[in-house]
Motif scaffolding. Sequence first.
Motif, PDB file in Angstrom:
ATOM      1  N   SER A  65       0.843  -1.201   0.000  1.00 13.30           N
ATOM      2  CA  SER A  65       0.000   0.000   0.000  1.00 13.30           C
ATOM      3  C   SER A  65       0.875   1.247   0.000  1.00 13.30           C
ATOM      4  O   SER A  65       1.965   1.277   0.570  1.00 13.30           O
ATOM      5  CB  SER A  65      -0.924  -0.003   1.219  1.00 13.30           C
ATOM      6  OG  SER A  65      -0.177  -0.096   2.428  1.00 13.30           O
ATOM      7  N   LEU A  66       0.368   2.293  -0.660  1.00 13.21           N
ATOM      8  CA  LEU A  66       1.143   3.509  -0.871  1.00 13.21           C
ATOM      9  C   LEU A  66       0.238   4.731  -0.760  1.00 13.21           C
ATOM     10  O   LEU A  66      -0.812   4.784  -1.409  1.00 13.21           O
ATOM     11  CB  LEU A  66       1.775   3.458  -2.267  1.00 13.21           C
ATOM     12  CG  LEU A  66       2.370   4.744  -2.813  1.00 13.21           C
ATOM     13  CD1 LEU A  66       3.889   4.726  -2.652  1.00 13.21           C
ATOM     14  CD2 LEU A  66       2.035   4.922  -4.304  1.00 13.21           C
ATOM     15  N   LYS A  95      -0.658  -0.497  -4.400  1.00 12.05           N
ATOM     16  CA  LYS A  95      -2.061  -0.187  -4.126  1.00 12.05           C
ATOM     17  C   LYS A  95      -2.143   1.237  -3.579  1.00 12.05           C
ATOM     18  O   LYS A  95      -1.989   1.470  -2.380  1.00 12.05           O
ATOM     19  CB  LYS A  95      -2.632  -1.187  -3.122  1.00 12.05           C
ATOM     20  CG  LYS A  95      -2.701  -2.609  -3.674  1.00 12.05           C
ATOM     21  CD  LYS A  95      -3.408  -3.547  -2.718  1.00 12.05           C
ATOM     22  CE  LYS A  95      -3.608  -4.924  -3.342  1.00 12.05           C
ATOM     23  NZ  LYS A  95      -4.300  -5.863  -2.416  1.00 12.05           N
ATOM     24  N   PRO A  96      -2.363   2.198  -4.487  1.00 11.02           N
ATOM     25  CA  PRO A  96      -2.352   3.597  -4.050  1.00 11.02           C
ATOM     26  C   PRO A  96      -3.592   3.984  -3.247  1.00 11.02           C
ATOM     27  O   PRO A  96      -4.715   3.596  -3.586  1.00 11.02           O
ATOM     28  CB  PRO A  96      -2.295   4.373  -5.366  1.00 11.02           C
ATOM     29  CG  PRO A  96      -2.899   3.455  -6.381  1.00 11.02           C
ATOM     30  CD  PRO A  96      -2.569   2.067  -5.936  1.00 11.02           C
ATOM     31  N   VAL A  97      -3.367   4.717  -2.169  1.00 11.27           N
ATOM     32  CA  VAL A  97      -4.439   5.353  -1.406  1.00 11.27           C
ATOM     33  C   VAL A  97      -4.390   6.818  -1.817  1.00 11.27           C
ATOM     34  O   VAL A  97      -3.521   7.577  -1.372  1.00 11.27           O
ATOM     35  CB  VAL A  97      -4.230   5.197   0.112  1.00 11.27           C
ATOM     36  CG1 VAL A  97      -5.312   5.948   0.881  1.00 11.27           C
ATOM     37  CG2 VAL A  97      -4.198   3.727   0.494  1.00 11.27           C
ATOM     38  N   ASP A  98      -5.313   7.215  -2.700  1.00 11.23           N
ATOM     39  CA  ASP A  98      -5.253   8.559  -3.275  1.00 11.23           C
ATOM     40  C   ASP A  98      -5.747   9.620  -2.301  1.00 11.23           C
ATOM     41  O   ASP A  98      -6.806   9.478  -1.685  1.00 11.23           O
ATOM     42  CB  ASP A  98      -6.099   8.625  -4.552  1.00 11.23           C
ATOM     43  CG  ASP A  98      -5.378   8.037  -5.750  1.00 11.23           C
ATOM     44  OD1 ASP A  98      -4.165   8.296  -5.878  1.00 11.23           O
ATOM     45  OD2 ASP A  98      -6.005   7.301  -6.541  1.00 11.23           O
ATOM     46  N   ASP A 116      -3.826   3.869  10.514  1.00  9.01           N
ATOM     47  CA  ASP A 116      -4.360   3.363   9.254  1.00  9.01           C
ATOM     48  C   ASP A 116      -3.500   3.729   8.049  1.00  9.01           C
ATOM     49  O   ASP A 116      -3.936   3.582   6.902  1.00  9.01           O
ATOM     50  CB  ASP A 116      -5.775   3.920   9.025  1.00  9.01           C
ATOM     51  CG  ASP A 116      -6.761   3.436  10.068  1.00  9.01           C
ATOM     52  OD1 ASP A 116      -6.561   2.310  10.564  1.00  9.01           O
ATOM     53  OD2 ASP A 116      -7.708   4.179  10.386  1.00  9.01           O
ATOM     54  N   ALA A 117      -2.299   4.201   8.275  1.00 14.13           N
ATOM     55  CA  ALA A 117      -1.466   4.659   7.168  1.00 14.13           C
ATOM     56  C   ALA A 117      -1.001   3.490   6.308  1.00 14.13           C
ATOM     57  O   ALA A 117      -0.735   2.399   6.819  1.00 14.13           O
ATOM     58  CB  ALA A 117      -0.254   5.417   7.710  1.00 14.13           C
ATOM     59  N   PRO A 118      -0.909   3.702   4.997  1.00 12.30           N
ATOM     60  CA  PRO A 118      -0.289   2.676   4.137  1.00 12.30           C
ATOM     61  C   PRO A 118       1.148   2.418   4.585  1.00 12.30           C
ATOM     62  O   PRO A 118       1.737   3.221   5.314  1.00 12.30           O
ATOM     63  CB  PRO A 118      -0.335   3.325   2.748  1.00 12.30           C
ATOM     64  CG  PRO A 118      -1.388   4.383   2.836  1.00 12.30           C
ATOM     65  CD  PRO A 118      -1.359   4.875   4.234  1.00 12.30           C
ATOM     66  N   GLU A 373       4.103  -0.328  11.085  1.00 14.37           N
ATOM     67  CA  GLU A 373       3.333  -1.554  10.876  1.00 14.37           C
ATOM     68  C   GLU A 373       3.984  -2.450   9.831  1.00 14.37           C
ATOM     69  O   GLU A 373       3.836  -3.671   9.861  1.00 14.37           O
ATOM     70  CB  GLU A 373       1.898  -1.216  10.450  1.00 14.37           C
ATOM     71  CG  GLU A 373       1.052  -0.569  11.534  1.00 14.37           C
ATOM     72  CD  GLU A 373       0.840  -1.496  12.719  1.00 14.37           C
ATOM     73  OE1 GLU A 373       0.460  -2.670  12.503  1.00 14.37           O
ATOM     74  OE2 GLU A 373       1.068  -1.054  13.868  1.00 14.37           O
ATOM     75  N   ALA A 374       4.715  -1.828   8.906  1.00 15.62           N
ATOM     76  CA  ALA A 374       5.349  -2.601   7.836  1.00 15.62           C
ATOM     77  C   ALA A 374       6.368  -3.597   8.386  1.00 15.62           C
ATOM     78  O   ALA A 374       6.572  -4.671   7.810  1.00 15.62           O
ATOM     79  CB  ALA A 374       6.030  -1.654   6.845  1.00 15.62           C
TER      80      ALA A 374
END
Length: 551
Positions: A65-66, A95-98, A116-118, A373-374
């Motif tokens: 996620s990005l 997987k972009p979070v725009d 909740d951050a990517p 979290e990563a």
Amino acid sequence: MKNAGQLSRRQILAAAGFIGLATLTGCGSGDDGGDSKDLSKKQNGAMKEYRAGQRFKAAKPLSFSLLHNNNPVYPTKSGWLFWKEVTKRTGVTLKPVDVPLADYEKKRSVLIGAGDAPFLIPKTYHPSEVAFVSSGAILAVSDYVHLMPNFQDKVKRWKLEPELDSIRQSDGKYYLLPGLHEKVKPGYSLSFRTDVLDKHGLTLPTSWDEVYDVLKALKAEYPDKYPWTDRWSTNTPFPCGALFSYLGQAYGVKSGWTYDNISFDSKAQKFVFTATQDSYRQMIEYLRKLVAEKLLDPESFTQQDDQAVQKLLAEKSYVISANPQELVQNYRYNLQKQVKGAKIEMVPVPLGPAGPVVLGGARLENGVMISSEALKSDTFVAMMQFVDWLWYSDEGQKFCKWGVQGVTYTESGDTYRLKPGISLMGSDPDAPKDLQKDYGFFNGVFTYGGSWALVSSNFSPDEKKFQDAMAQREQLPIDPAHPLQSMEQEQATLWDTPLKDHAIQNTLKFVLGKRPLSEWDDYVAESKAKNMDRLVDLHNKARERFEKENG
């Protein structure tokens, strides 16, 4: 300060980090000596022998996620060739979070605060990451750069260690993977209507004294006009960001976009308050003279960009701040449509008391934060390898900028050409396709930093001429690291904001003549009453502590 032949603790550990490249399962903690971290269970999809210059290819399909800064100039499209080609080359699906550009920083803070951050959080400008350090929400990425051979290689070859030191926190670690530049890339200076100068026997100025002489001569020819009107004043945290930035450079002070309350005085070997330095006062005196003699439009400090440009196009002024893109795509293009024979040129930053210098520290750009979290993911090592390839390898940087060879561009030596029918930032107004809008390349989320050959590969002739001239100048020393501890940071923020407001307000009052420069000493006393000395002392003690603890 350590002796030249004496290795610091950080340098010794950096060497250990390079040795650790061969064995990802080892307990190496990167180049900074953090606690040993066992990564043996976090290698799902990773390459076992990933090296600098080698394309990353995941051992199995992965997705990360990005947080994606959705720029209105080139709105995100799911069908961009960029996304597809990333997956094709690396086996990774992004997987972009725009997030809209206007809300990016606010939304980023909310997502990080809520947990909740990517995993990947790019387009972060130092010191924005500092706000997330104490909570543990973002990773101390310096502990893991031993997984990033391309990043380490560029830091070593381009001697970027002092720049990285400047973004370390009080624990000696840094929490942002910045864009890395081989060379400083100045972007702004003055531009002049050269046809008007030629008409009156004037030449392009090379110093600020000559700028004054040219403006004075133009005023004599056009007494009802302000020769110079300016822009980039209302859309920045400091008035007239561009003008103050490059004028400050000529005086050796941080101002405009580079303004910071705290600056290092290399002669005194201590930190001082920027906006009370003698050199800062001299810069203000120069601008005050221009405004007082009606050579510089006082509305330069309050007007919108479009207003300034319209004055130039309507021939109400003949001088304006520029960058190479605006010079070609806006000023020159529109002037030549409206004024027969109009010519406009951008000059290298005029020289001032500081001599032929550029400010130090400008080789780092915005960068990537990694969510803590990563680290819990079993694909963490593969993710760091992927980040290293996409943002820091020569191949990844070229791909992000130009796209796919034979499809979006062709290459011959260091020369890149867009395929026919593709435009980049107005390079071909009639082209049916746009490299950013239609393909997703040259995206500010992914495209920054790199070798000078790559960074300069899209330069127009004007920009090449400007950058070649600026490249001859000496880079001023980088401020030494002086990270504050969390409690100090909270206290500094309480003092910093009102001091900055006071500096900004009075800078404009002095320049516009609303406060006489004879009251400079009063202004300094007012700054002291707002805890100026205590703020400076805090940073000087932080510097002493950091050097004592880190060598």
